[in-house]
Design a protein around this motif. Structure first.
Motif, PDB file in Angstrom:
ATOM      1  N   SER A 142       0.843  -1.194   0.000  1.00 28.02           N
ATOM      2  CA  SER A 142       0.000   0.000   0.000  1.00 28.02           C
ATOM      3  C   SER A 142       0.878   1.244   0.000  1.00 28.02           C
ATOM      4  CB  SER A 142      -0.927  -0.011   1.223  1.00 28.02           C
ATOM      5  OG  SER A 142      -0.170   0.088   2.407  1.00 28.02           O
ATOM      6  N   VAL A 143       0.248   2.395  -0.180  1.00 26.11           N
ATOM      7  CA  VAL A 143       0.941   3.675  -0.125  1.00 26.11           C
ATOM      8  C   VAL A 143       0.904   4.196   1.306  1.00 26.11           C
ATOM      9  CG1 VAL A 143       0.893   6.092  -0.868  1.00 26.11           C
ATOM     10  CG2 VAL A 143       0.449   4.268  -2.511  1.00 26.11           C
ATOM     11  N   GLU A 144       2.070   4.462   1.892  1.00 29.59           N
ATOM     12  CA  GLU A 144       2.129   5.079   3.213  1.00 29.59           C
ATOM     13  C   GLU A 144       2.047   6.591   3.044  1.00 29.59           C
ATOM     14  OE1 GLU A 144       5.353   5.325   6.800  1.00 29.59           O
ATOM     15  OE2 GLU A 144       4.824   3.333   6.032  1.00 29.59           O
ATOM     16  N   LEU A 145       1.112   7.229   3.725  1.00 28.90           N
ATOM     17  CA  LEU A 145       0.845   8.638   3.500  1.00 28.90           C
ATOM     18  C   LEU A 145       1.769   9.567   4.270  1.00 28.90           C
ATOM     19  CD1 LEU A 145      -3.057   8.435   3.511  1.00 28.90           C
ATOM     20  CD2 LEU A 145      -1.566   8.727   1.530  1.00 28.90           C
ATOM     21  N   GLN A 146       2.332   9.119   5.375  1.00 23.91           N
ATOM     22  CA  GLN A 146       3.247   9.977   6.127  1.00 23.91           C
ATOM     23  C   GLN A 146       4.406  10.417   5.239  1.00 23.91           C
ATOM     24  OE1 GLN A 146       4.398   9.245  10.347  1.00 23.91           O
ATOM     25  NE2 GLN A 146       6.445   8.958   9.496  1.00 23.91           N
ATOM     26  N   GLY A 147       4.657  11.717   5.251  1.00 24.18           N
ATOM     27  CA  GLY A 147       5.752  12.252   4.457  1.00 24.18           C
ATOM     28  C   GLY A 147       5.375  12.568   3.021  1.00 24.18           C
ATOM     29  N   ARG A 148       4.172  12.154   2.592  1.00 23.19           N
ATOM     30  CA  ARG A 148       3.707  12.463   1.252  1.00 23.19           C
ATOM     31  C   ARG A 148       3.023  13.840   1.239  1.00 23.19           C
ATOM     32  NH1 ARG A 148       4.526   7.023   0.412  1.00 23.19           N
ATOM     33  NH2 ARG A 148       5.219   6.636  -1.724  1.00 23.19           N
ATOM     34  N   THR A 149       2.774  14.353   0.036  1.00 23.32           N
ATOM     35  CA  THR A 149       2.174  15.678  -0.113  1.00 23.32           C
ATOM     36  C   THR A 149       0.708  15.573  -0.505  1.00 23.32           C
ATOM     37  OG1 THR A 149       4.273  16.716  -0.736  1.00 23.32           O
ATOM     38  CG2 THR A 149       2.250  17.846  -1.410  1.00 23.32           C
ATOM     39  N   LEU A 150      -0.145  16.218   0.283  1.00 24.74           N
ATOM     40  CA  LEU A 150      -1.550  16.355  -0.055  1.00 24.74           C
ATOM     41  C   LEU A 150      -1.753  17.725  -0.672  1.00 24.74           C
ATOM     42  CD1 LEU A 150      -4.607  15.549   0.129  1.00 24.74           C
ATOM     43  CD2 LEU A 150      -4.631  16.750   2.329  1.00 24.74           C
ATOM     44  N   ARG A 160     -10.171  22.813   4.611  1.00 22.82           N
ATOM     45  CA  ARG A 160      -9.389  23.042   5.828  1.00 22.82           C
ATOM     46  C   ARG A 160      -9.410  21.816   6.736  1.00 22.82           C
ATOM     47  NH1 ARG A 160      -8.317  28.566   7.511  1.00 22.82           N
ATOM     48  NH2 ARG A 160      -8.546  29.909   5.683  1.00 22.82           N
ATOM     49  N   ARG A 161     -10.574  21.202   6.884  1.00 24.33           N
ATOM     50  CA  ARG A 161     -10.658  20.011   7.724  1.00 24.33           C
ATOM     51  C   ARG A 161      -9.809  18.874   7.162  1.00 24.33           C
ATOM     52  NH1 ARG A 161     -14.769  19.205  11.486  1.00 24.33           N
ATOM     53  NH2 ARG A 161     -16.067  21.038  11.886  1.00 24.33           N
ATOM     54  N   VAL A 162      -9.884  18.701   5.839  1.00 24.17           N
ATOM     55  CA  VAL A 162      -9.094  17.653   5.197  1.00 24.17           C
ATOM     56  C   VAL A 162      -7.606  17.925   5.404  1.00 24.17           C
ATOM     57  CG1 VAL A 162      -8.489  16.579   2.986  1.00 24.17           C
ATOM     58  CG2 VAL A 162     -10.879  17.102   3.519  1.00 24.17           C
ATOM     59  N   GLY A 163      -7.209  19.180   5.252  1.00 25.80           N
ATOM     60  CA  GLY A 163      -5.808  19.534   5.420  1.00 25.80           C
ATOM     61  C   GLY A 163      -5.308  19.312   6.837  1.00 25.80           C
ATOM     62  N   LEU A 164      -6.113  19.685   7.827  1.00 22.97           N
ATOM     63  CA  LEU A 164      -5.686  19.511   9.217  1.00 22.97           C
ATOM     64  C   LEU A 164      -5.539  18.034   9.572  1.00 22.97           C
ATOM     65  CD1 LEU A 164      -7.830  22.293  10.935  1.00 22.97           C
ATOM     66  CD2 LEU A 164      -5.361  22.309  10.520  1.00 22.97           C
ATOM     67  N   THR A 165      -6.397  17.191   9.026  1.00 25.51           N
ATOM     68  CA  THR A 165      -6.246  15.751   9.251  1.00 25.51           C
ATOM     69  C   THR A 165      -4.953  15.252   8.625  1.00 25.51           C
ATOM     70  OG1 THR A 165      -8.642  15.440   9.284  1.00 25.51           O
ATOM     71  CG2 THR A 165      -7.295  13.486   8.863  1.00 25.51           C
ATOM     72  N   ALA A 166      -4.632  15.741   7.439  1.00 23.30           N
ATOM     73  CA  ALA A 166      -3.392  15.337   6.778  1.00 23.30           C
ATOM     74  C   ALA A 166      -2.169  15.712   7.618  1.00 23.30           C
ATOM     75  CB  ALA A 166      -3.308  15.981   5.394  1.00 23.30           C
ATOM     76  N   LEU A 167      -2.197  16.898   8.201  1.00 26.30           N
ATOM     77  CA  LEU A 167      -1.081  17.313   9.048  1.00 26.30           C
ATOM     78  C   LEU A 167      -0.907  16.373  10.234  1.00 26.30           C
ATOM     79  CD1 LEU A 167      -1.663  21.191   9.069  1.00 26.30           C
ATOM     80  CD2 LEU A 167       0.143  19.942   7.851  1.00 26.30           C
ATOM     81  N   SER A 168      -2.030  15.914  10.781  1.00 26.16           N
ATOM     82  CA  SER A 168      -1.944  14.990  11.924  1.00 26.16           C
ATOM     83  C   SER A 168      -1.352  13.649  11.527  1.00 26.16           C
ATOM     84  CB  SER A 168      -3.327  14.788  12.548  1.00 26.16           C
ATOM     85  OG  SER A 168      -4.142  13.945  11.740  1.00 26.16           O
ATOM     86  N   LEU A 169      -1.401  13.337  10.221  1.00 30.85           N
ATOM     87  CA  LEU A 169      -0.818  12.087   9.717  1.00 30.85           C
ATOM     88  C   LEU A 169       0.631  12.259   9.290  1.00 30.85           C
ATOM     89  CD1 LEU A 169      -3.807  10.872   7.491  1.00 30.85           C
ATOM     90  CD2 LEU A 169      -3.126   9.958   9.721  1.00 30.85           C
ATOM     91  N   GLY A 170       1.160  13.457   9.469  1.00 37.72           N
ATOM     92  CA  GLY A 170       2.547  13.704   9.089  1.00 37.72           C
ATOM     93  C   GLY A 170       2.741  13.991   7.617  1.00 37.72           C
ATOM     94  N   MET A 171       1.685  14.439   6.934  1.00 36.88           N
ATOM     95  CA  MET A 171       1.790  14.796   5.533  1.00 36.88           C
ATOM     96  C   MET A 171       2.159  16.264   5.368  1.00 36.88           C
ATOM     97  SD  MET A 171      -1.485  12.809   3.819  1.00 36.88           S
ATOM     98  CE  MET A 171      -0.830  12.902   2.141  1.00 36.88           C
ATOM     99  N   HIS A 172       2.743  16.584   4.231  1.00 34.84           N
ATOM    100  CA  HIS A 172       2.965  17.975   3.834  1.00 34.84           C
ATOM    101  C   HIS A 172       1.710  18.416   3.084  1.00 34.84           C
ATOM    102  CE1 HIS A 172       4.689  21.625   2.399  1.00 34.84           C
ATOM    103  NE2 HIS A 172       4.833  21.221   1.138  1.00 34.84           N
ATOM    104  N   VAL A 173       1.193  19.609   3.402  1.00 31.11           N
ATOM    105  CA  VAL A 173      -0.064  20.046   2.804  1.00 31.11           C
ATOM    106  C   VAL A 173       0.145  21.360   2.049  1.00 31.11           C
ATOM    107  CG1 VAL A 173      -2.475  20.652   3.206  1.00 31.11           C
ATOM    108  CG2 VAL A 173      -1.357  18.954   4.678  1.00 31.11           C
ATOM    109  N   ILE A 174      -0.230  21.327   0.762  1.00 33.03           N
ATOM    110  CA  ILE A 174      -0.233  22.538  -0.055  1.00 33.03           C
ATOM    111  C   ILE A 174      -1.651  22.768  -0.554  1.00 33.03           C
ATOM    112  CG2 ILE A 174       2.183  22.346  -0.721  1.00 33.03           C
ATOM    113  CD1 ILE A 174       1.321  21.128  -3.358  1.00 33.03           C
ATOM    114  N   ALA A 175      -1.969  24.013  -0.854  1.00 34.05           N
ATOM    115  CA  ALA A 175      -3.335  24.314  -1.254  1.00 34.05           C
ATOM    116  C   ALA A 175      -3.362  25.491  -2.212  1.00 34.05           C
ATOM    117  CB  ALA A 175      -4.196  24.628  -0.026  1.00 34.05           C
ATOM    118  N   HIS A 176      -4.374  25.452  -3.089  1.00 34.32           N
ATOM    119  CA  HIS A 176      -4.637  26.595  -3.968  1.00 34.32           C
ATOM    120  C   HIS A 176      -6.081  27.024  -3.788  1.00 34.32           C
ATOM    121  CE1 HIS A 176      -4.663  29.306  -7.370  1.00 34.32           C
ATOM    122  NE2 HIS A 176      -5.779  28.729  -7.782  1.00 34.32           N
TER     123      HIS A 176
END
Length: 314
Positions: A142-150, A160-176
């Motif tokens: 499977s794909v491990e999401l920690q360290g990946r970019t959302l 915003r809610r989706v992004g904050l959850t990603a941060l809790s998983l250790g992901m990098h979050v960018i947005a437009h």
């Protein structure tokens, strides 16, 4: 005709409202249009009942429907997306258009993550293989999401809610989001091309407009990383579905999770139904026990805010 003692009629383009919403509208007669109302259905009901308000659950509200009721003052969306309402026609007629902003944000954000996890971990595929008698432990990765970019397109209440959850998983979050003046701590605002190019997971959370229709197309998909995941819990018109199918078939995208489609519901066999690396759900991201109540009460409150204010000023 309005029932005796009622202040007016509210037409609901659906079969029901949450009891809490019905209570808010207790002084109004409610008319329900059914689960799949057509334009002709709504024309007839509007002409017959002359509603002061329309609460939109299913179907679309056009200028013709608006013209059928001389009493109409507000069109209130049972949810957040108002693309099924001809807002320009409403503005020309002096009719308010309201949305239950944020009412289904928790539900849609949670469903977004259900689709992301399903794609990253191949939940549906593994379940199917297990039921066929296979045990794929030695071959599955499977794909491990920690360290990946959302990457998020749209940074409203849901994004915003989706992004904050990603941060809790250790992901990098960018947005437009061209309308976002600031981003939550840990979320980086970037241009759209950067979102396409850098995302391991791309998630759509923007309204559908004439400007962004089919923003996910052959060109934007080509700019994405090989093996990226695409999730759409916004509007189906944001994606060129044929281009998406080709990207999934070729392996350009690892998987996609889709909760909305260009045509809803599927009226016949749809090509996406034959694609193994796509997870499909019938536009139910915002449908949960609590969201049903929040969207209903939000829509009902918006009706009262317009109608009763106008009545008080009359």
């Amino acid at each position: 005709m309005t029932a005796a003692g009622k202040k007016g009629v509210v037409l609901v383009t659906g079969t029901d409202l949450a009891p809490q919403a019905v209570e808010i509208l207790r002084d109004y007669e409610l008319v329900f249009a059914g689960a799949k109302p057509t334009e002709e259905d709504l024309l007839k009901l509007s002409a017959q009942h002359q509603p002061v308000a329309i609460i939109v659950r299913y179907g679309s509200v056009t200028g013709r429907i608006m013209d059928a009721s001389k009493a109409l003052r507000v069109i209130s969306k049972h949810g957040t997306g108002i693309d099924t309402i001809d807002s320009k026609a409403a503005q020309e007629r002096g009719i308010a258009v309201k949305a239950a902003v944020g009412a289904n944000a928790p539900a849609v954000a949670e469903h977004t993550w259900a689709l992301i996890f399903a794609c990253a971990k191949n939940v549906v595929g593994l379940d199917g293989r297990m039921r066929q008698g296979y045990w794929d432990k030695s071959t599955h990765k499977s794909v491990e999401l920690q360290g990946r970019t959302l990457g998020l397109v749209g940074l409203g209440a849901i994004g915003r809610r989706v992004g904050l959850t990603a941060l809790s998983l250790g992901m990098h979050v960018i947005a437009h989001d061209p309308f976002a003046r600031e981003a939550p701590a840990g979320v980086e605002l970037v241009d759209l091309d950067t979102v396409f190019a850098q995302s391991d997971v791309l998630s759509l959370h923007c309204p559908l407009t004439d400007e962004n229709k089919r923003m996910i197309n052959a060109q934007s998909l080509a700019r994405m990383k090989d093996g990226a995941i695409l999730v759409n819990t916004a509007r189906g018109g944001l994606i060129d579905e044929q281009a998406l199918i080709e990207a999934l078939d070729s392996g350009k995208l690892r998987a996609a999770g889709l909760d909305s489609f260009a045509q809803e519901p599927f009226t016949a066999q749809h090509p996406l139904q034959n694609i193994g690396n796509v997870v499909l759900s019938p536009h139910i991201g915002g449908v949960s026990d609590r969201a049903y109540v929040a969207m209903g009460t939000g829509a009902a409150s918006n009706v009262l805010a317009v109608v009763e204010t106008e009545q008080a000023l009359a």
